[in-house]
Design a protein around this motif. Structure first.
Motif, PDB file in Angstrom:
ATOM      1  N   TYR A 175       2.458  -2.830   4.356  1.00 18.37           N
ATOM      2  CA  TYR A 175       1.537  -3.955   4.189  1.00 18.37           C
ATOM      3  C   TYR A 175       0.342  -3.846   5.129  1.00 18.37           C
ATOM      4  O   TYR A 175      -0.578  -4.656   5.065  1.00 18.37           O
ATOM      5  CB  TYR A 175       2.264  -5.287   4.445  1.00 18.37           C
ATOM      6  N   LEU A 234      -8.000   4.799  -1.858  1.00 22.78           N
ATOM      7  CA  LEU A 234      -9.096   4.341  -1.015  1.00 22.78           C
ATOM      8  C   LEU A 234      -9.918   5.499  -0.456  1.00 22.78           C
ATOM      9  O   LEU A 234      -9.384   6.529  -0.050  1.00 22.78           O
ATOM     10  CB  LEU A 234      -8.510   3.533   0.154  1.00 22.78           C
ATOM     11  N   SER A 293      -3.153  -2.654   6.920  1.00 28.88           N
ATOM     12  CA  SER A 293      -4.460  -2.145   6.514  1.00 28.88           C
ATOM     13  C   SER A 293      -4.629  -0.737   7.098  1.00 28.88           C
ATOM     14  O   SER A 293      -3.859  -0.330   7.979  1.00 28.88           O
ATOM     15  CB  SER A 293      -5.559  -3.060   7.055  1.00 28.88           C
ATOM     16  N   PRO A 294      -5.639   0.011   6.660  1.00 24.89           N
ATOM     17  CA  PRO A 294      -5.852   1.338   7.240  1.00 24.89           C
ATOM     18  C   PRO A 294      -5.997   1.317   8.769  1.00 24.89           C
ATOM     19  O   PRO A 294      -5.398   2.147   9.456  1.00 24.89           O
ATOM     20  CB  PRO A 294      -7.132   1.823   6.561  1.00 24.89           C
ATOM     21  N   ASN A 350       0.831  -1.198   0.000  1.00 22.66           N
ATOM     22  CA  ASN A 350       0.000   0.000   0.000  1.00 22.66           C
ATOM     23  C   ASN A 350       0.868   1.250   0.000  1.00 22.66           C
ATOM     24  O   ASN A 350       1.825   1.349   0.760  1.00 22.66           O
ATOM     25  CB  ASN A 350      -0.894   0.012   1.241  1.00 22.66           C
ATOM     26  N   LYS A 351       0.497   2.202  -0.841  1.00 21.79           N
ATOM     27  CA  LYS A 351       1.173   3.500  -0.883  1.00 21.79           C
ATOM     28  C   LYS A 351       0.351   4.472  -0.040  1.00 21.79           C
ATOM     29  O   LYS A 351      -0.838   4.663  -0.284  1.00 21.79           O
ATOM     30  CB  LYS A 351       1.270   3.998  -2.318  1.00 21.79           C
ATOM     31  N   VAL A 352       1.005   5.058   0.967  1.00 25.82           N
ATOM     32  CA  VAL A 352       0.314   5.899   1.937  1.00 25.82           C
ATOM     33  C   VAL A 352       1.036   7.233   2.075  1.00 25.82           C
ATOM     34  O   VAL A 352       2.269   7.286   2.118  1.00 25.82           O
ATOM     35  CB  VAL A 352       0.261   5.200   3.318  1.00 25.82           C
ATOM     36  N   ASN A 357       5.521   2.905   1.910  1.00 26.85           N
ATOM     37  CA  ASN A 357       4.929   1.655   1.444  1.00 26.85           C
ATOM     38  C   ASN A 357       4.749   0.764   2.661  1.00 26.85           C
ATOM     39  O   ASN A 357       5.694   0.590   3.443  1.00 26.85           O
ATOM     40  CB  ASN A 357       5.825   0.955   0.425  1.00 26.85           C
ATOM     41  N   PHE A 381      -4.438   6.798   1.306  1.00 33.58           N
ATOM     42  CA  PHE A 381      -4.089   5.378   1.400  1.00 33.58           C
ATOM     43  C   PHE A 381      -4.487   4.768   0.060  1.00 33.58           C
ATOM     44  O   PHE A 381      -5.679   4.554  -0.191  1.00 33.58           O
ATOM     45  CB  PHE A 381      -4.864   4.728   2.546  1.00 33.58           C
ATOM     46  N   ASN A 382      -3.479   4.558  -0.812  1.00 34.44           N
ATOM     47  CA  ASN A 382      -3.768   4.181  -2.193  1.00 34.44           C
ATOM     48  C   ASN A 382      -4.801   5.174  -2.739  1.00 34.44           C
ATOM     49  O   ASN A 382      -4.682   6.374  -2.508  1.00 34.44           O
ATOM     50  CB  ASN A 382      -4.248   2.732  -2.301  1.00 34.44           C
TER      51      ASN A 382
END
Length: 136
Positions: free
Chosen positions: A63, A107, A65-66, A2-4, A61, A104-105
């Motif tokens: 792994y 999202l 979750s939010p 995930n890109k945050v 980056n 967050f991506n």
């Protein structure tokens, strides 16, 4: 992966060290830092304070979750000395460290404790828009 995009701020104590410490922990335990904005000095927004802020944005980056990410960031804030959270008190106040999830991506996420994207940073706050522009 995930890109945050995260935004960090500090207006108590040694602001520069607070942000540096948070960045180190994020990079070691949450996700690898891929990009950083400049560290900028700003006035508080949305509340009154005599204390200026230092703010910085980063891209990581991860792994997580939010919700896992939020939990990890709140733990970092607590471990660095932040004892009050504005989401609990309903008001903004001075803080040793604040770490917000801005994006967050791609999202769109809504819960009682977390809203992504963080619209105040993405659309409203001038300092945030400057930082986010550097990261784009």
């Amino acid at each position: 992966m995930n890109k945050v995009v995260l935004l960090l701020g500090s207006n108590l104590g040694n602001r520069k060290n607070n942000i540096s410490d948070a960045l180190h922990i994020i990079n070691q335990k949450v996700g690898k830092i891929k990009q950083k904005s400049d560290l900028i000095k700003t006035d508080p927004e949305d509340y009154e304070s005599e204390n200026y802020y230092l703010n910085q944005g980063i891209v990581i980056n991860t792994y997580l979750s939010p919700i896992q990410l939020l939990k990890s960031l709140k733990e970092i804030e607590f471990n660095l000395g932040r004892t009050k959270d504005s989401s609990d008190s309903g008001k903004y106040e001075d803080r040793i460290i604040d770490i917000d999830i801005v994006f967050f991506n791609d999202l769109n996420f809504l819960s009682n404790k977390l809203i992504i994207p963080h619209l105040a940073h993405a659309l409203k706050r001038n300092f945030s828009k400057k930082i986010l522009h550097q990261l784009s």
